[in-house]
Design a protein around this motif. Structure first.
Motif, PDB file in Angstrom:
ATOM      1  N   MET A   1      44.239  33.341  31.039  1.00  0.00           N
ATOM      2  CA  MET A   1      42.876  33.768  31.320  1.00  0.00           C
ATOM      3  C   MET A   1      42.043  32.580  31.783  1.00  0.00           C
ATOM      4  SD  MET A   1      40.043  35.495  28.779  1.00  0.00           S
ATOM      5  CE  MET A   1      40.817  37.094  28.767  1.00  0.00           C
ATOM      6  N   SER A   2      41.219  32.822  32.802  1.00  0.00           N
ATOM      7  CA  SER A   2      40.304  31.782  33.263  1.00  0.00           C
ATOM      8  C   SER A   2      39.215  31.568  32.218  1.00  0.00           C
ATOM      9  CB  SER A   2      39.672  32.195  34.594  1.00  0.00           C
ATOM     10  OG  SER A   2      40.654  32.382  35.581  1.00  0.00           O
ATOM     11  N   GLY A  65      19.150  39.050  46.915  1.00  0.00           N
ATOM     12  CA  GLY A  65      18.373  39.612  45.817  1.00  0.00           C
ATOM     13  C   GLY A  65      19.179  40.395  44.812  1.00  0.00           C
ATOM     14  N   LEU A  66      20.448  40.637  45.093  1.00  0.00           N
ATOM     15  CA  LEU A  66      21.343  41.295  44.144  1.00  0.00           C
ATOM     16  C   LEU A  66      22.305  40.272  43.553  1.00  0.00           C
ATOM     17  CD1 LEU A  66      22.202  44.511  46.205  1.00  0.00           C
ATOM     18  CD2 LEU A  66      20.520  44.286  44.363  1.00  0.00           C
ATOM     19  N   ARG A  67      23.046  40.690  42.531  1.00  0.00           N
ATOM     20  CA  ARG A  67      24.028  39.822  41.882  1.00  0.00           C
ATOM     21  C   ARG A  67      25.395  40.495  41.935  1.00  0.00           C
ATOM     22  NH1 ARG A  67      20.830  35.574  41.713  1.00  0.00           N
ATOM     23  NH2 ARG A  67      22.642  34.575  40.724  1.00  0.00           N
ATOM     24  N   LEU A  68      26.359  39.791  42.498  1.00  0.00           N
ATOM     25  CA  LEU A  68      27.757  40.213  42.453  1.00  0.00           C
ATOM     26  C   LEU A  68      28.399  39.416  41.325  1.00  0.00           C
ATOM     27  CD1 LEU A  68      30.304  41.635  43.533  1.00  0.00           C
ATOM     28  CD2 LEU A  68      30.536  39.761  45.197  1.00  0.00           C
ATOM     29  N   VAL A  69      28.659  40.085  40.213  1.00  0.00           N
ATOM     30  CA  VAL A  69      29.137  39.429  38.998  1.00  0.00           C
ATOM     31  C   VAL A  69      30.579  39.835  38.753  1.00  0.00           C
ATOM     32  CG1 VAL A  69      28.721  39.065  36.532  1.00  0.00           C
ATOM     33  CG2 VAL A  69      26.791  39.495  38.075  1.00  0.00           C
ATOM     34  N   MET A  70      31.414  38.854  38.401  1.00  0.00           N
ATOM     35  CA  MET A  70      32.831  39.125  38.176  1.00  0.00           C
ATOM     36  C   MET A  70      33.317  38.466  36.894  1.00  0.00           C
ATOM     37  SD  MET A  70      34.427  38.685  42.025  1.00  0.00           S
ATOM     38  CE  MET A  70      33.643  37.103  42.322  1.00  0.00           C
ATOM     39  N   HIS A  71      34.112  39.201  36.143  1.00  0.00           N
ATOM     40  CA  HIS A  71      34.874  38.638  35.031  1.00  0.00           C
ATOM     41  C   HIS A  71      36.338  38.808  35.397  1.00  0.00           C
ATOM     42  CE1 HIS A  71      36.714  37.984  31.130  1.00  0.00           C
ATOM     43  NE2 HIS A  71      35.547  37.554  30.663  1.00  0.00           N
ATOM     44  N   LEU A  72      37.067  37.703  35.479  1.00  0.00           N
ATOM     45  CA  LEU A  72      38.418  37.725  36.017  1.00  0.00           C
ATOM     46  C   LEU A  72      39.477  38.192  35.031  1.00  0.00           C
ATOM     47  CD1 LEU A  72      38.221  34.412  38.074  1.00  0.00           C
ATOM     48  CD2 LEU A  72      37.963  36.757  38.899  1.00  0.00           C
ATOM     49  N   GLY A  73      39.101  38.394  33.776  1.00  0.00           N
ATOM     50  CA  GLY A  73      40.056  38.911  32.802  1.00  0.00           C
ATOM     51  C   GLY A  73      41.210  37.952  32.579  1.00  0.00           C
ATOM     52  N   ARG A  74      42.373  38.506  32.302  1.00  0.00           N
ATOM     53  CA  ARG A  74      43.533  37.675  31.976  1.00  0.00           C
ATOM     54  C   ARG A  74      44.260  37.146  33.191  1.00  0.00           C
ATOM     55  NH1 ARG A  74      46.721  39.772  26.607  1.00  0.00           N
ATOM     56  NH2 ARG A  74      44.913  39.775  25.218  1.00  0.00           N
ATOM     57  N   ALA A  75      44.283  37.924  34.256  1.00  0.00           N
ATOM     58  CA  ALA A  75      45.132  37.536  35.396  1.00  0.00           C
ATOM     59  C   ALA A  75      44.411  37.641  36.725  1.00  0.00           C
ATOM     60  CB  ALA A  75      46.390  38.404  35.416  1.00  0.00           C
ATOM     61  N   GLY A  76      43.086  37.664  36.701  1.00  0.00           N
ATOM     62  CA  GLY A  76      42.335  37.712  37.949  1.00  0.00           C
ATOM     63  C   GLY A  76      42.113  36.335  38.545  1.00  0.00           C
ATOM     64  N   TRP A  77      41.882  36.307  39.857  1.00  0.00           N
ATOM     65  CA  TRP A  77      41.632  35.027  40.523  1.00  0.00           C
ATOM     66  C   TRP A  77      40.885  35.274  41.835  1.00  0.00           C
ATOM     67  CZ3 TRP A  77      40.967  30.769  38.390  1.00  0.00           C
ATOM     68  CH2 TRP A  77      40.997  29.553  39.076  1.00  0.00           C
ATOM     69  N   VAL A  78      40.272  34.225  42.351  1.00  0.00           N
ATOM     70  CA  VAL A  78      39.569  34.276  43.632  1.00  0.00           C
ATOM     71  C   VAL A  78      40.315  33.387  44.620  1.00  0.00           C
ATOM     72  CG1 VAL A  78      37.407  33.807  44.847  1.00  0.00           C
ATOM     73  CG2 VAL A  78      37.355  34.678  42.499  1.00  0.00           C
ATOM     74  N   ARG A  79      40.569  33.912  45.805  1.00  0.00           N
ATOM     75  CA  ARG A  79      41.299  33.173  46.836  1.00  0.00           C
ATOM     76  C   ARG A  79      40.453  33.103  48.103  1.00  0.00           C
ATOM     77  NH1 ARG A  79      46.465  32.896  44.823  1.00  0.00           N
ATOM     78  NH2 ARG A  79      47.002  34.489  43.270  1.00  0.00           N
ATOM     79  N   TRP A  80      40.179  31.890  48.527  1.00  0.00           N
ATOM     80  CA  TRP A  80      39.448  31.667  49.777  1.00  0.00           C
ATOM     81  C   TRP A  80      40.429  31.707  50.951  1.00  0.00           C
ATOM     82  CZ3 TRP A  80      34.852  31.410  52.037  1.00  0.00           C
ATOM     83  CH2 TRP A  80      34.769  30.792  53.280  1.00  0.00           C
ATOM     84  N   ARG A  81      40.019  32.355  52.040  1.00  0.00           N
ATOM     85  CA  ARG A  81      40.862  32.421  53.225  1.00  0.00           C
ATOM     86  C   ARG A  81      40.012  32.118  54.452  1.00  0.00           C
ATOM     87  NH1 ARG A  81      45.146  37.344  52.834  1.00  0.00           N
ATOM     88  NH2 ARG A  81      45.985  36.112  54.554  1.00  0.00           N
ATOM     89  N   GLY A  94      49.391  46.646  44.898  1.00  0.00           N
ATOM     90  CA  GLY A  94      49.409  45.196  44.998  1.00  0.00           C
ATOM     91  C   GLY A  94      48.303  44.556  44.191  1.00  0.00           C
ATOM     92  N   PRO A  95      48.253  43.232  44.202  1.00  0.00           N
ATOM     93  CA  PRO A  95      47.261  42.522  43.376  1.00  0.00           C
ATOM     94  C   PRO A  95      45.850  42.520  43.948  1.00  0.00           C
ATOM     95  CG  PRO A  95      48.607  40.957  44.592  1.00  0.00           C
ATOM     96  CD  PRO A  95      49.201  42.317  44.851  1.00  0.00           C
ATOM     97  N   LEU A  96      45.676  42.818  45.230  1.00  0.00           N
ATOM     98  CA  LEU A  96      44.345  42.733  45.837  1.00  0.00           C
ATOM     99  C   LEU A  96      43.407  43.775  45.235  1.00  0.00           C
ATOM    100  CD1 LEU A  96      42.497  41.452  47.961  1.00  0.00           C
ATOM    101  CD2 LEU A  96      43.334  43.153  49.592  1.00  0.00           C
ATOM    102  N   ALA A  97      42.219  43.322  44.776  1.00  0.00           N
ATOM    103  CA  ALA A  97      41.234  44.222  44.181  1.00  0.00           C
ATOM    104  C   ALA A  97      39.956  44.298  45.003  1.00  0.00           C
ATOM    105  CB  ALA A  97      40.896  43.750  42.767  1.00  0.00           C
ATOM    106  N   VAL A 113      39.584  38.809  45.802  1.00  0.00           N
ATOM    107  CA  VAL A 113      39.733  38.796  44.351  1.00  0.00           C
ATOM    108  C   VAL A 113      41.004  39.562  44.022  1.00  0.00           C
ATOM    109  CG1 VAL A 113      38.668  39.345  42.140  1.00  0.00           C
ATOM    110  CG2 VAL A 113      37.228  38.759  44.106  1.00  0.00           C
ATOM    111  N   THR A 114      41.910  38.920  43.324  1.00  0.00           N
ATOM    112  CA  THR A 114      43.204  39.524  43.005  1.00  0.00           C
ATOM    113  C   THR A 114      43.388  39.597  41.497  1.00  0.00           C
ATOM    114  OG1 THR A 114      44.345  37.384  43.061  1.00  0.00           O
ATOM    115  CG2 THR A 114      44.213  38.619  45.135  1.00  0.00           C
ATOM    116  N   GLU A 115      44.326  40.459  41.095  1.00  0.00           N
ATOM    117  CA  GLU A 115      44.687  40.561  39.685  1.00  0.00           C
ATOM    118  C   GLU A 115      46.160  40.899  39.575  1.00  0.00           C
ATOM    119  OE1 GLU A 115      42.973  42.438  35.541  1.00  0.00           O
ATOM    120  OE2 GLU A 115      42.799  43.634  37.364  1.00  0.00           O
ATOM    121  N   ALA A 116      46.905  40.005  38.980  1.00  0.00           N
ATOM    122  CA  ALA A 116      48.343  40.210  38.813  1.00  0.00           C
ATOM    123  C   ALA A 116      48.616  41.009  37.544  1.00  0.00           C
ATOM    124  CB  ALA A 116      49.048  38.860  38.758  1.00  0.00           C
ATOM    125  N   GLY A 117      49.846  41.554  37.459  1.00  0.00           N
ATOM    126  CA  GLY A 117      50.286  42.224  36.248  1.00  0.00           C
ATOM    127  C   GLY A 117      49.855  43.674  36.163  1.00  0.00           C
TER     128      GLY A 117
END
Length: 289
Positions: A1-2, A65-81, A94-97, A113-117
């Motif tokens: 977990m992150s 003016g809005l908030r994009l809020v994320m909790h990555l949980g146990r297996a989430g991650w952010v990938r820049w491309r 697949g893992p893409l969320a 934003v991805t999540e494995a498992g």
């Protein structure tokens, strides 16, 4: 977990690249991840990124003016491309969320934003105020803030009948510390994970407080400047006891031991932390005082 150091590094990385850029499209691939519906995700499109913050383990992106809020949980991650696929993503197994695509002049760049498992704990919110996210509203103080003094820490522990390991992981007590860094903190402080928080002496409270600051700040510094793809590997390489069952303790050379529970495990050094005593590795074992 992150945990706090990784989310802090994510916030810094994204903040350096996103502020002032415009959201072209937002694609929700995993419906279960979205926990809010008003405002909709589409309200982010055409808006500019205003800043990135961290609240404990929550990543908070300000967008028009809005908030994009994320909790990555146990297996989430952010990938820049630098170049996202042109075709919209298809819902599947697949893992893409979530995919966020930037507009001109950054056409094609963005993040995913991805999540494995199979266990899905990723949570995404679009809100007007970050305190609308229940998990954020319940957070305790940030252990890297100036307000987190040893006196404040002592007040948090007063009357706590739980073991110190569980208290450190409780997000309503302290924001951002999870299973891995609580192991690291207690090893640095030379403290049994099972000692009752309310029975700690002033000297023991001060030791743990110092270990919290040292452990977390060192982890943040080790991550500074790393690419997102390297952050998880850096975390694993920087841990001294967590996830290192059977290896020698880097301080005393004793064998690192493990206690397993139904959904997690913890590691510790008997010589450094429990006076040489080894815990029985079963869920209902009698805990050391």
């Amino acid at each position: 977990m992150s945990e706090l150091p990784e989310v802090e590094s994510l916030a810094r990385f994204l903040g350096e690249r996103f502020v002032g850029r415009v959201v072209e499209r937002v694609y929700l691939v995993s419906v279960h991840a979205l926990k809010t519906y008003d405002p909709p995700l589409t309200a982010l499109e055409g808006q500019s990124f205003e800043g990135v913050e961290r609240h404990g383990k929550f990543l908070d992106l300000g967008v028009g003016g809005l908030r994009l809020v994320m909790h990555l949980g146990r297996a989430g991650w952010v990938r820049w491309r630098d170049r996202l696929p042109e075709a919209p993503p298809r819902p599947g197994r697949g893992p893409l969320a979530l995919r966020v695509r930037l507009g001109a002049p950054d056409d094609g760049a963005g993040f995913e934003v991805t999540e494995a498992g199979s266990q899905k704990h990723l949570a995404v919110y679009v809100v007007r105020d970050v305190l609308e996210v229940p998990g954020v509203a319940r957070l305790g103080p940030d252990p890297l803030s100036e307000e987190f003094t040893v006196e404040a820490f002592g007040r948090l522990l007063a009357g706590e009948s739980r073991q110190i390991k569980g208290v450190l992981r409780d997000q309503s007590v302290l924001a951002g510390i999870g299973n891995a860094y609580s192991d690291e903190i207690l090893h640095t402080a030379r403290m049994s994970p099972f000692k009752l928080a309310a029975k700690l002496s002033e000297e023991e409270v001060a030791r743990i407080h110092e270990a919290i600051g040292t452990t977390l700040r060192e982890a943040v510094e080790r991550s500074r400047g790393l690419a997102l793809k390297d952050l998880k590997a850096e975390k694993r390489s920087g841990l001294r006891v967590h996830g290192r069952k059977g290896e020698p303790c880097p301080v005393c050379g004793d064998t690192i031991r493990e206690v397993s529970f139904s959904d997690a495990s913890m590691q510790y050094c008997p010589h450094c932390q429990t006076g040489g005593k080894v815990l029985a590795d079963r869920r209902m074992s009698r805990l050391l005082k």
